[in-house]
Motif scaffolding. Structure first.
Motif, PDB file in Angstrom:
ATOM      1  N   ALA A 180      13.701   4.572  -6.931  1.00  0.00           N
ATOM      2  CA  ALA A 180      12.347   4.291  -6.422  1.00  0.00           C
ATOM      3  C   ALA A 180      12.414   3.358  -5.216  1.00  0.00           C
ATOM      4  O   ALA A 180      11.690   3.548  -4.236  1.00  0.00           O
ATOM      5  CB  ALA A 180      11.496   3.677  -7.526  1.00  0.00           C
ATOM      6  N   LEU A 181      13.306   2.366  -5.266  1.00  0.00           N
ATOM      7  CA  LEU A 181      13.415   1.433  -4.133  1.00  0.00           C
ATOM      8  C   LEU A 181      13.945   2.156  -2.890  1.00  0.00           C
ATOM      9  O   LEU A 181      13.512   1.895  -1.774  1.00  0.00           O
ATOM     10  CB  LEU A 181      14.321   0.247  -4.492  1.00  0.00           C
ATOM     11  CG  LEU A 181      13.790  -0.674  -5.596  1.00  0.00           C
ATOM     12  CD1 LEU A 181      14.764  -1.821  -5.854  1.00  0.00           C
ATOM     13  CD2 LEU A 181      12.411  -1.242  -5.257  1.00  0.00           C
ATOM     14  N   ASN A 182      14.880   3.091  -3.107  1.00  0.00           N
ATOM     15  CA  ASN A 182      15.385   3.888  -1.975  1.00  0.00           C
ATOM     16  C   ASN A 182      14.269   4.737  -1.371  1.00  0.00           C
ATOM     17  O   ASN A 182      14.137   4.837  -0.155  1.00  0.00           O
ATOM     18  CB  ASN A 182      16.508   4.814  -2.445  1.00  0.00           C
ATOM     19  CG  ASN A 182      17.852   4.108  -2.427  1.00  0.00           C
ATOM     20  OD1 ASN A 182      18.167   3.382  -1.482  1.00  0.00           O
ATOM     21  ND2 ASN A 182      18.646   4.299  -3.467  1.00  0.00           N
ATOM     22  N   ARG A 183      13.471   5.361  -2.247  1.00  0.00           N
ATOM     23  CA  ARG A 183      12.384   6.221  -1.756  1.00  0.00           C
ATOM     24  C   ARG A 183      11.300   5.403  -1.051  1.00  0.00           C
ATOM     25  O   ARG A 183      10.710   5.842  -0.067  1.00  0.00           O
ATOM     26  CB  ARG A 183      11.771   7.023  -2.909  1.00  0.00           C
ATOM     27  CG  ARG A 183      12.693   8.100  -3.369  1.00  0.00           C
ATOM     28  CD  ARG A 183      12.193   8.865  -4.568  1.00  0.00           C
ATOM     29  NE  ARG A 183      13.278   9.689  -5.058  1.00  0.00           N
ATOM     30  CZ  ARG A 183      13.625  10.862  -4.528  1.00  0.00           C
ATOM     31  NH1 ARG A 183      12.943  11.375  -3.534  1.00  0.00           N
ATOM     32  NH2 ARG A 183      14.648  11.526  -5.005  1.00  0.00           N
ATOM     33  N   LEU A 184      11.072   4.205  -1.562  1.00  0.00           N
ATOM     34  CA  LEU A 184      10.085   3.323  -0.931  1.00  0.00           C
ATOM     35  C   LEU A 184      10.544   2.954   0.482  1.00  0.00           C
ATOM     36  O   LEU A 184       9.785   3.021   1.445  1.00  0.00           O
ATOM     37  CB  LEU A 184       9.912   2.058  -1.784  1.00  0.00           C
ATOM     38  CG  LEU A 184       8.819   1.099  -1.348  1.00  0.00           C
ATOM     39  CD1 LEU A 184       7.450   1.717  -1.579  1.00  0.00           C
ATOM     40  CD2 LEU A 184       8.911  -0.210  -2.126  1.00  0.00           C
ATOM     41  N   GLY A 207       0.803  -1.231   0.000  1.00  0.00           N
ATOM     42  CA  GLY A 207       0.000   0.000   0.000  1.00  0.00           C
ATOM     43  C   GLY A 207       0.832   1.275   0.000  1.00  0.00           C
ATOM     44  O   GLY A 207       0.298   2.364  -0.115  1.00  0.00           O
ATOM     45  N   VAL A 208       2.151   1.163   0.117  1.00  0.00           N
ATOM     46  CA  VAL A 208       3.009   2.361   0.081  1.00  0.00           C
ATOM     47  C   VAL A 208       3.581   2.479  -1.338  1.00  0.00           C
ATOM     48  O   VAL A 208       4.078   1.504  -1.895  1.00  0.00           O
ATOM     49  CB  VAL A 208       4.169   2.267   1.102  1.00  0.00           C
ATOM     50  CG1 VAL A 208       4.977   3.553   1.126  1.00  0.00           C
ATOM     51  CG2 VAL A 208       3.628   1.943   2.482  1.00  0.00           C
ATOM     52  N   GLN A 220      10.082   3.644   6.318  1.00  0.00           N
ATOM     53  CA  GLN A 220      10.698   3.964   7.619  1.00  0.00           C
ATOM     54  C   GLN A 220      10.057   5.186   8.244  1.00  0.00           C
ATOM     55  O   GLN A 220       9.767   5.219   9.425  1.00  0.00           O
ATOM     56  CB  GLN A 220      12.177   4.228   7.439  1.00  0.00           C
ATOM     57  CG  GLN A 220      12.984   2.944   7.432  1.00  0.00           C
ATOM     58  CD  GLN A 220      14.429   3.224   7.065  1.00  0.00           C
ATOM     59  OE1 GLN A 220      14.884   4.358   7.125  1.00  0.00           O
ATOM     60  NE2 GLN A 220      15.141   2.187   6.671  1.00  0.00           N
ATOM     61  N   ASN A 221       9.803   6.212   7.400  1.00  0.00           N
ATOM     62  CA  ASN A 221       9.180   7.444   7.896  1.00  0.00           C
ATOM     63  C   ASN A 221       7.808   7.193   8.459  1.00  0.00           C
ATOM     64  O   ASN A 221       7.437   7.717   9.497  1.00  0.00           O
ATOM     65  CB  ASN A 221       9.030   8.437   6.738  1.00  0.00           C
ATOM     66  CG  ASN A 221      10.089   9.476   6.802  1.00  0.00           C
ATOM     67  OD1 ASN A 221      10.968   9.409   7.657  1.00  0.00           O
ATOM     68  ND2 ASN A 221      10.032  10.430   5.900  1.00  0.00           N
TER      69      ASN A 221
END
Ligand code: KIV
Ligand code: ZN
Length: 513
Positions: free
Chosen positions: A494-498, A471-472, A503-504
């Motif tokens: 994209a994987l880093n941002r995901l 869902g993210v 985490q956020n």
């Protein structure tokens, strides 16, 4: 004498509702700062109860952006309002924006509520919001398809209950200018105390009439305009801010209204939204499209050379399109680079500038001509940096008519080098499969798009991907003169941002317990 019209920008809320447009908290902050620079009066920063991410974005924007009112959307329930206020309360003059549908079709089919219930809910919720702030806006969703008598009753009740702004949305983009004029005129005549509130117009573009309806609303007495940059928004989008503002400015003779928009910031803001949402602006888009000021036919070119006014009703400079399209290259110095950055609306610290200049020189070694689009990609990449778990260290692909496409990839994951290889249906597929294997991600690839951001065969390819897990969602960008490398960079990004988003969200959840 011109009357003042307030600009309410909802790119971060209604604009973000457009399929596939969602931004990270950092990206929203960057955009909010640019909207402040553009001079909008109100920034609708999100719908705090809708997700932890929206809550966090509204909270950070309210705390950090002080040059505009920051607004949060809520339904007419106590829990929505309390949550929105929690996010907004650190702001300079925050606004609570309450809405409930008022058309019979929405009442019966969507809410399953009677008119009496909706009326009562609206009044109670406005009173509840007023305990936090006098800066309360109330919207009658689907107002233009609402029974006129009931709309009158709802607006009367909202004014009595203490709303400071009352919005009359054309939620489904159904109205036409004459009809909208009638709706507003009738409300202004019949609602007691209407002069004490600001009437607001909010139009969607399903029939391509959003801007025309908005201008009709202003002429009929609305003094707040709700709109988005590039017209992004649900379905066909919202009324485009740049079109409304430039119509008011260019046709001052007919439309005696003014805004506090710094029109030279329109183009940089439009480019930023394009970059952040990944929504391409059509070349023929009014005011900000690539061809908006291009004169193709011989007769037109001849006319423009003799006098620009023959075919130009506004200047490119007035909306911030840099006048001379000077192309930078290997030999360009710090001065030319700095000037271009400023023209593009980038306000870089010394440290950011030095890094950007180094990256520019590295790119200029690979690419003969550096265009504005290259510079924007370079700076955005840098400004929107987030902590990175994955780093792409090495990529080698083989592909062609007679070979099975394969990729060999080396990544660094939390500082540890890992390496593997995979076959695929094509070189991009092979690279993605190898990265997926190395990172062990379960993310689903939702969007993959490639654009040449400048002309020529040495053009940079810009790749945007969107991934989703549990869902993210997160988007990633990659730009490179080799589109396979750009694709791998975008996927890793994209994987880093995901990862960062997940985490956020966990952090925000912990803090709100
Ligand atoms: O279109 C609409 O009705 C809205 C409201 C929430 C204001 O976006
Ligand atoms: Zn809307």
């Amino acid at each position: 004498m011109s009357e003042r019209v307030y600009i309410f920008d909802t790119t971060l809320r209604d604009g973000e509702q457009a399929a596939g447009a969602s931004m990270t908290v950092e990206e929203k902050l960057v955009l909010a700062r640019q909207l402040e620079k553009l001079g909008v009066d109100v920034i609708e920063a999100g719908f705090p109860v809708s997700s932890e991410g929206d809550f966090e974005a509204v909270r950070r924007i309210a705390e950090e952006v002080r040059g505009a009112e920051i607004c949060g959307l809520c339904r007419t329930t106590v829990s929505d309002i309390d949550r929105a206020w929690e996010a907004l309360k650190g702001g300079a003059n925050p606004r609570l924006h309450l809405f409930i549908a008022t058309s019979d079709i929405h009442l019966q089919k969507k809410l399953g509520k009677s008119r009496e219930q909706v009326h009562e809910e609206a009044v109670l919720s406005i009173r509840h919001a007023r305990r936090y702030t006098a800066n309360v806006e109330f919207s009658c969703e689907d107002a233009t398809r609402t029974d006129p008598e009931f709309l009158l009753a709802m607006v009367t009740a909202a004014v009595e209950a203490g709303a400071r702004v009352v919005n009359i949305p054309d939620t489904v983009g159904y109205t036409v200018p004459e009809e909208y004029t009638e709706i507003i005129t009738r409300l202004r005549k019949a609602v007691p105390g209407i002069d004490q509130v600001i009437l607001s117009v909010h139009c969607h573009d399903d029939l391509g009439l959003a801007v025309a309806n908005t201008l009709a609303g202003i002429q009929a007495g609305c003094r707040q305009v709700e709109c988005t940059i590039n017209g992004v928004g649900e379905r066909a989008g919202n009324a485009a801010l740049e079109e409304i503002v430039m119509a008011l400015r260019t046709r001052r003779d007919q439309l005696h209204f003014e805004t506090r928009i710094q029109t030279e910031q329109i183009y940089p803001t439009s480019r930023l939204v394009r970059k952040l949402t990944g929504f391409v602006v059509p070349p023929n888009k009014a005011v900000v499209g690539a061809n908006a000021f291009a004169h193709q036919s011989g007769i037109h070119q001849d006319g423009v050379l003799k006098d620009k006014l023959t075919y130009e009703i506004m200047t490119p400079q007035s909306v911030g399109i840099p006048g001379n399209r000077l192309v930078l290259g290997k030999l360009s110095g710090r001065h030319a680079f700095k000037q271009r950055m400023e023209e593009l609306g980038f306000d870089l610290s010394d440290e950011q500038f030095n890094t950007a200049f180094r990256r520019f020189k590295a790119l200029a070694d690979k690419k003969k001509e550096i265009f504005d689009e290259d510079l924007e990609t370079l700076v955005m990449d840098q400004v929107l940096q987030i902590p990175r778990k994955y780093h792409l260290k090495y990529l080698n692909v083989t592909a062609g008519t007679e070979v099975m496409p394969a990729a060999s990839v080396q990544l660094e994951i939390d500082g540890n080098p890992v390496r593997d290889a995979e076959f695929g249906d094509g070189p991009v597929d092979a690279a993605f499969k190898t990265i997926t294997k190395l990172t062990g991600t379960k993310a689903k690839l939702l969007v993959f798009s490639v654009n040449a951001i400048t002309g020529g065969t040495d053009a940079q390819g810009e790749v945007r991907v969107r991934v989703e897990e549990g869902g993210v969602e997160a988007s990633g960008f990659g730009a490179h003169t080799d589109i396979i490398v750009a694709s791998a960079k975008a996927y890793v990004d994209a994987l880093n941002r995901l990862e960062y988003r997940k985490q956020n969200l966990e952090q925000v959840k912990k803090e709100s317990l």
